[in-house]
Enzyme design. Structure first.
Site, PDB file in Angstrom:
ATOM      1  CD  GLN A  11     -36.056  26.814  -2.918  1.00  0.00           C
ATOM      2  OE1 GLN A  11     -37.124  26.322  -2.733  1.00  0.00           O
ATOM      3  NE2 GLN A  11     -35.304  27.632  -4.029  1.00  0.00           N
ATOM      4  CG  LEU A  36     -19.552  30.201  -2.107  1.00  0.00           C
ATOM      5  CD1 LEU A  36     -20.677  29.532  -2.846  1.00  0.00           C
ATOM      6  CD2 LEU A  36     -18.404  29.379  -1.821  1.00  0.00           C
ATOM      7  CE1 TYR A  98     -27.866  17.994  -4.950  1.00  0.00           C
ATOM      8  CE2 TYR A  98     -25.947  18.988  -3.758  1.00  0.00           C
ATOM      9  CZ  TYR A  98     -26.951  18.002  -3.821  1.00  0.00           C
ATOM     10  OH  TYR A  98     -26.856  17.313  -2.759  1.00  0.00           O
ATOM     11  CE1 TYR A 124     -28.769  29.074 -11.950  1.00  0.00           C
ATOM     12  CE2 TYR A 124     -30.423  28.066 -13.260  1.00  0.00           C
ATOM     13  CZ  TYR A 124     -29.745  28.104 -12.148  1.00  0.00           C
ATOM     14  OH  TYR A 124     -30.052  26.820 -11.367  1.00  0.00           O
ATOM     15  CD1 TRP A 149     -38.507  23.984 -13.640  1.00  0.00           C
ATOM     16  CD2 TRP A 149     -40.594  23.432 -13.499  1.00  0.00           C
ATOM     17  NE1 TRP A 149     -39.036  24.045 -14.817  1.00  0.00           N
ATOM     18  CE2 TRP A 149     -40.390  23.815 -14.942  1.00  0.00           C
ATOM     19  CE3 TRP A 149     -42.230  23.113 -13.172  1.00  0.00           C
ATOM     20  CZ2 TRP A 149     -41.260  23.885 -16.116  1.00  0.00           C
ATOM     21  CZ3 TRP A 149     -42.877  23.176 -14.230  1.00  0.00           C
ATOM     22  CH2 TRP A 149     -42.515  23.669 -15.594  1.00  0.00           C
TER      23      TRP A 149
END
Length: 285
Positions: A11, A36, A98, A124, A149
């Protein structure tokens, strides 16, 4: 400037490919071109490209699935950033990475500052925190941008899921006791490009929150999406509100995911739009 961009089909990565193009040459390998989970290949790729800047939005983001695949989540969210940061130190590159509101436990009554103590509740969250720590430990010029979000017009996210369910169902229950700021992936990418254009390294290296302004519950977000969704003629959807306890998930979510944007505004002059204004722009686009 030569920029290595990971996660180009995600995204945020998809949007970054466009916004970063004005800043220099963008090398954006697909997952097939850059695995990765292969540390040796990843290190070799960075040395081969020799970027001035690594921008890493790639992540294992299946929050509940991560509880059953902790090793894979750790490999992508912690080890891969560590390898990139180590390689960056060897070629004198900087890094933009990020991260997430899930590094916090959500127990704070107000908006989280970058300096607040972390306490992730899920695999996570823990692996994303480990990725942050590895980049900082590498001693390279860096920006760690924590967001929350995230939604957009591609991939799997709350906006697209709700739009689909509204057309499939007549009623739907959504959690109303978890709060955060829905953040459009394009806003993240545009703000990132504005920050990078200011040449922030190394003086302003550090962690910055980067989310929409304001905060709502998941239920309120669903209501806002429903109000902006065109349904078949005559169709109505009853949207119910339930506590998180009635919607059990494998991973525990923070109750409060609100992140303060004061630091990024003070340092870089970045003022993120209100979540509702951003949602309008997203749907209009």
């Amino acid at each position: 400037m030569k920029i290595l961009l990971t996660g180009v089909n995600g995204q945020v990565g998809w949007e970054l490919r466009r916004t970063l193009a004005t800043l220099g040459e963008v090398v954006a390998p697909t997952r097939a071109q850059l695995d990765l989970t292969d540390a040796v290949a990843l290190r070799s790729f960075v040395h081969e490209v020799r970027p001035d800047l690594i921008v890493n939005p790639a992540a294992y983001t299946a929050v509940d699935k991560a509880e059953a695949e902790p090793e894979l989540a750790h490999t992508i969210n912690a080890i891969a950033p560590a390898v990139m940061a180590e390689a960056a130190s060897q070629i004198n590159a900087a890094m933009v990475h990020y991260s997430t509101d899930y590094v916090f436990d959500g127990s704070k009554p107000g908006a989280y500052l970058e300096s607040d103590a972390t306490n992730p509740l899920s695999v996570y969250g823990r692996t994303k925190l480990e990725g942050e720590q590895a980049i900082i430990a590498a001693g390279i010029p860096h920006l760690i941008l924590r967001t929350s979000w995230v939604y957009g017009l591609r991939g799997g996210n709350f906006l697209l899921t709700m739009q689909r369910l509204f057309k499939e169902r007549d009623s739907l229950n959504v959690v109303n006791d978890q709060f955060g700021a829905p953040t459009w992936s394009r806003m993240i990418a545009e703000a990132s490009a504005q920050i990078i254009a200011q040449r922030p390294f190394p003086d302003n290296s550090g962690i910055y929150n980067l989310t929409s302004a304001g905060n709502i519950s998941w239920h309120d977000f669903a209501q806002a999406i429903l109000a902006r969704t065109t349904l078949p003629e005559g169709k109505q959807v009853a949207l119910g509100a339930i506590p998180a306890a009635q919607y059990p998930t494998a991973a525990t979510r923070p109750v409060n995911s609100v992140l303060s944007g004061s630091k990024v505004q003070k340092t870089f002059g970045i003022c993120m739009p209100d979540w509702e204004a951003a949602l309008d722009r997203c749907i209009e686009s």
